[in-house]
Scaffold this motif. Structure first.
Motif, PDB file in Angstrom:
ATOM      1  N   LEU A  83      -7.288   3.024   4.637  1.00  0.00           N
ATOM      2  CA  LEU A  83      -6.020   1.857   3.577  1.00  0.00           C
ATOM      3  C   LEU A  83      -6.566   0.797   4.227  1.00  0.00           C
ATOM      4  N   PRO A 142      -8.790  -0.502  -1.091  1.00  0.00           N
ATOM      5  CA  PRO A 142      -9.390  -1.074   0.666  1.00  0.00           C
ATOM      6  C   PRO A 142     -10.252  -1.851   0.568  1.00  0.00           C
ATOM      7  N   GLY A 157      -2.628   8.234   6.158  1.00  0.00           N
ATOM      8  CA  GLY A 157      -3.351   7.163   6.240  1.00  0.00           C
ATOM      9  C   GLY A 157      -4.424   7.353   5.203  1.00  0.00           C
ATOM     10  N   ALA A 217       0.274   5.583   0.959  1.00  0.00           N
ATOM     11  CA  ALA A 217      -1.003   6.461   2.086  1.00  0.00           C
ATOM     12  C   ALA A 217      -0.034   7.713   2.266  1.00  0.00           C
ATOM     13  N   THR A 252      -5.289   6.871   0.923  1.00  0.00           N
ATOM     14  CA  THR A 252      -4.922   6.270  -1.090  1.00  0.00           C
ATOM     15  C   THR A 252      -5.217   7.100  -1.883  1.00  0.00           C
ATOM     16  N   LEU A 296       0.517  -1.258   0.001  1.00  0.00           N
ATOM     17  CA  LEU A 296      -0.184   0.136   0.192  1.00  0.00           C
ATOM     18  C   LEU A 296       1.176   1.032  -0.291  1.00  0.00           C
ATOM     19  N   LEU A 314       4.141  -0.364   3.545  1.00  0.00           N
ATOM     20  CA  LEU A 314       3.647   0.719   3.555  1.00  0.00           C
ATOM     21  C   LEU A 314       4.439   1.277   2.744  1.00  0.00           C
TER      22      LEU A 314
END
Length: 365
Positions: A329, A298, A153, A149, A155, A147, A315
């Motif tokens: 996320l 997500p 947090g 971000a 995305t 992920l 991440l």
């Protein structure tokens, strides 16, 4: 054994679906031969080491990161080669979890009068092949969820815009993750929103352990598409490598159209009306998929975590803020109280360009 582990690492991007294995032959305190497994169908590490050692292998000790195979596959058994070469001792970092071996290689060596030892630097040897070990032991691949971000947090923007959250350095790092993966899994929502390629877009010379003459192995691209909404014009269908689309209903016309466009298809059991991710992982394991890189939004990321399928989260945290209207996320609707939180064990934190790369493992009971 440390040297054997270093050698095994050289096959990190090329051996799939076989395990990464290294071998060192030592006689009178001197290395007389060494080798590593380069790719499926080619000689195993022990065979390479024996060739480089020649007659000096007689009476030597072989240090191998994985128990030597004792069955005929695409190559002959390594146990036969070690016995014929007159090796006096074999030290294995770990027993092979493959049921076709699973201690039988060691037993064959002992029956031939060769001294054996196992468990030397076993944790490091297991870390070489998390996917192969898990596939053999549990019938499922090792899953990494990647992920990117913002620092708060997020995305993607509320509109779905997500290019680019992370830096070019982070994106290049992701391509290295892709190169070591057997498959990349995404959801149909990501395909419809971004039309991603999901391929490795680095030259072989840019990947550690590969020379410029080596051909990059493109991982299998997998799309979880419960209701067969995958466009036949999707970019990934025209790229080198294979694309597998997984749905839940047998719709002959849609399936035929996707197959005509170059996709492979699989009809999976359903869970809550969508592709059963556990069943999909078992299907991928049967296709000899060792390591899956999950690159998605997500919804699918949250479903995979909720099903206990994610072994590792990677991440990339970018130094900017995107605000509360942007997407988060993971969708975890069952987390309603502090007691429901998913605990994470931080494995590694390092800087990649201007971003932070955080590697964690979920602590799901």
């Amino acid at each position: 054994m440390a040297r054997a582990i270093q050698l095994a690492e050289r096959g990190r991007l090329t051996t799939d679906p076989n395990p990464r294995v290294g071998c060192v032959l030592v006689r009178d305190g001197v290395i007389v031969g060494e080798g590593w497994h380069r790719r499926a169908g080619e000689p195993h590490a022990e065979r390479f080491a024996l060739v480089t050692a020649g007659d000096r292998a007689r009476g030597a000790t072989a240090y191998v990161t994985l128990e030597p195979c004792c069955h005929h596959g695409r190559t002959p058994p390594c146990t036969d080669g070690l016995i014929e070469a007159g090796v006096a001792r074999v030290v294995c970092a770990m027993v092979d979890p493959n049921p076709l071996v699973a201690g039988q290689g060691i037993a064959q060596l002992r029956a031939a009068g060769i001294a054996t030892e196992t468990g030397v630097r076993e944790a490091e040897a297991r870390a070489l092949n998390p996917g192969f070990v898990k596939r053999m032991a549990q019938g499922r691949p090792y899953v990494r969820c990647k992920l990117a971000a913002s620092l708060d947090g997020r995305t993607a923007m509320a509109s779905g815009e997500s290019q680019w959250i992370s830096s070019e350095a982070a994106r290049r790092d992701v391509h290295r993750l892709r190169a070591r993966s057997s498959a990349i899994l995404t959801g149909i929502g990501t395909v419809l929103a971004d039309d991603p390629s999901l391929n490795v877009r680095l030259d072989a010379s840019e990947l550690e352990g590969m020379g410029s003459a080596d051909e990059i192995r493109q991982p299998l691209r997998v799309v979880a598409d419960s209701f067969w909404r995958m466009p036949t014009t999707a970019r990934m269908l025209g790229l080198p490598g294979e694309t597998l689309v997984a749905g839940v209903e047998h719709l002959p016309e849609r399936i035929a159209a996707l197959e005509a466009a170059g996709a492979q298809v699989v009809v999976c059991p359903q869970h809550l009306g969508r592709v059963d991710l556990t069943a999909l992982m078992e299907t991928l394991a049967k296709r000899a998929v060792n390591e899956v890189l999950l690159e998605t939004g997500p919804t699918l990321a949250g479903a995979a975590v909720s099903a206990g399928l994610v072994d590792e989260i990677i991440l990339y945290l970018a130094p900017h803020l995107m605000g509360e209207s942007a997407q988060g996320l993971f969708d975890l609707p069952w987390v309603e109280a502090m007691a429901d939180r998913v605990a994470l064990d931080i494995q590694d934190v390092r800087r990649v360009g201007p971003d932070l790369r955080i590697r964690v493992r979920p602590c799901l009971g």
